[in-house]
Structure formats: structure tokens, C-alpha cells
Design an enzyme around this catalytic site. Structure first.
Site, PDB file in Angstrom:
ATOM      1  N   CYS A 149       6.414   7.871  -2.350  1.00 61.46           N
ATOM      2  CA  CYS A 149       4.792   7.024  -2.171  1.00 61.46           C
ATOM      3  C   CYS A 149       5.393   5.790  -0.751  1.00 61.46           C
ATOM      4  CB  CYS A 149       3.982   6.316  -3.017  1.00 61.46           C
ATOM      5  SG  CYS A 149       5.149   4.892  -3.928  1.00 61.46           S
ATOM      6  N   ASN A 150       4.753   4.589  -0.861  1.00 59.56           N
ATOM      7  CA  ASN A 150       5.368   3.969   0.177  1.00 59.56           C
ATOM      8  C   ASN A 150       6.995   3.492   0.116  1.00 59.56           C
ATOM      9  OD1 ASN A 150       6.035   2.212   2.368  1.00 59.56           O
ATOM     10  ND2 ASN A 150       4.218   1.347   2.139  1.00 59.56           N
TER      11      ASN A 150
END
Length: 214
Positions: A149-150
Site C-alpha cells: 500500500c503506501n
């Protein structure tokens, strides 16, 4: 199947806490994702905002990759955007569950992008079937999948915890421990943690063969 826009519209302003995520795009541009009036807004991140939103400015790259299985990896967008790291771990496929993070090497790897909001109110379990199907396909093809994800601490971690519970019949505590040991930085948000507990209970009731000693 629900859409991201439908999910965003379903949120009420009363349920939304101040939420802000710093994102670095492939070109190096720094952005801030923030909620305002029940809408996601993306704005440029000036240097003077480096400490905004409770974040401590950190320009170092997070290239630590959690090895859950020889074919299943967990990491951040930094790892997904570093070709040397990708080659080091022999990645063939990438499951990108971030919101607004570009796929860095579309000609080198097979990507599946499922934008998920890192909010406690997000129904993370509703994304499990599509994510699990992709991961299982990679395994059958003898590939290696990086789930990111981030920051690689909440959304991607929750997906992998759920996958281990689903595919290997592990209880929540065992699955969480495996992922935490592989990537110590993980910290799914409280809403995801609660949903993962419920997911274990659902699997336990459905299969009748899961127990807390596994």
C-alpha cells in the site's frame, strides 16, 4: 461489486476523523491526501508542510520487505518503486492496494490495483475475495507477489493477515504474529483489526475446525 466512489459516498461526516496521508508519486512529487467535507482531496505538499498531519518528515526509503512465504511478500510503495529490491526478491506480480499510488514498472511486472482507503470505516473484508484470487493465481503460476500500500503497515498487512487466515486456516493471533515477525512495522488501523477478529470468528463458525491453539 461496490465501487470506491460508492464507498466514499457512504461515509458520513460524523464518522470521519481527521485523516491525512502523505504520498510520493513516481515522479517524486509529494502530495497530501486529506478528508474535507466528506470528500477525499489531494493537494501538493509544500516543504513547510513536511511536519503537518502529525507526520515527522522522513526522506529515507523503506525497502524492508516481509517474506511471509517464498511467493508472498509485504512491503511499502518505496519497495514497489525500487527495481533493485523487486529483482532481489524475484517479484513477478504486484498487488497494489494503495489509494493514488502509481505502478512503477508496468512492462516488467503484472499488476493488480485495488484502491483501498486506510480508514477504520473501510470494509476491508469486502476486498478479500478479489485480493485473495489474485494472490492464489500467482502461487499457481509459481510466481512471487508483492502486496503493498503506501507505507505497508495497514492496508496491505490486513490483506495478508486475512489471506493467511483464509488459505491456511490460521487463527487471527497466529496470522498477525507471522506478519508482524516478517515486517515489524505493521499496524493495521483499529477498524481493520476489529474486522480481522470478526473474520476469524466467521471462518471458525463456517469450518468448525479452527481453534485458538493453531
Amino acid at each position: 461489486m461496490h465501487s470506491l466512489s460508492q464507498e466514499i459516498r457512504a461515509f458520513s461526516k460524523a464518522n470521519l476523523r481527521k485523516q491525512c496521508t502523505r504520498v510520493t508519486t513516481l515522479s517524486g512529487k509529494r502530495l497530501i491526501e486529506t478528508w474535507k467535507d466528506a470528500r477525499m482531496q489531494v493537494v501538493d505538499c509544500p516543504e513547510e508542510l513536511g511536519h503537518a498531519c502529525g507526520y515527522v518528515q522522513d526522506l529515507s526509503l523503506d525497502l524492508q520487505v516481509g517474506l511471509l512465504r517464498p511467493w508472498l511478500l509485504l512491503g511499502s510503495q518505496d519497495a514497489a518503486h525500487d527495481l533493485d529490491t523487486m529483482k532481489k526478491y524475484r517479484v513477478t506480480h504486484v498487488l497494489n492496494v494503495a489509494y493514488g499510488v502509481e505502478n512503477a514498472f508496468p512492462h516488467d511486472f503484472t499488476y493488480k490495483t485495488i484502491p483501498i482507503l486506510d480508514l477504520p470505516e473501510t470494509d476491508i473484508i469486502s476486498y478479500f475475495p478479489e485480493c485473495f484470487e489474485f494472490i492464489e493465481e500467482v502461487k499457481l503460476k509459481d510466481g512471487v507477489v508483492l502486496v503493498h500500500c503506501n507505507a505497508g503497515v495497514s492496508r496491505a498487512a490486513a490483506i495478508i493477515i486475512g489471506f493467511l487466515m483464509h488459505s491456511e486456516g490460521l487463527n487471527f493471533a497466529k496470522a498477525f504474529s507471522l506478519v508482524k515477525n516478517a515486517r515489524p512495522a505493521i499496524c493495521p488501523n483499529p477498524g481493520f483489526m476489529e474486522q480481522l477478529h470478526k473474520y476469524h470468528q466467521l471462518n471458525n463458525n463456517k469450518n468448525g475446525n479452527l481453534n485458538d491453539s493453531e
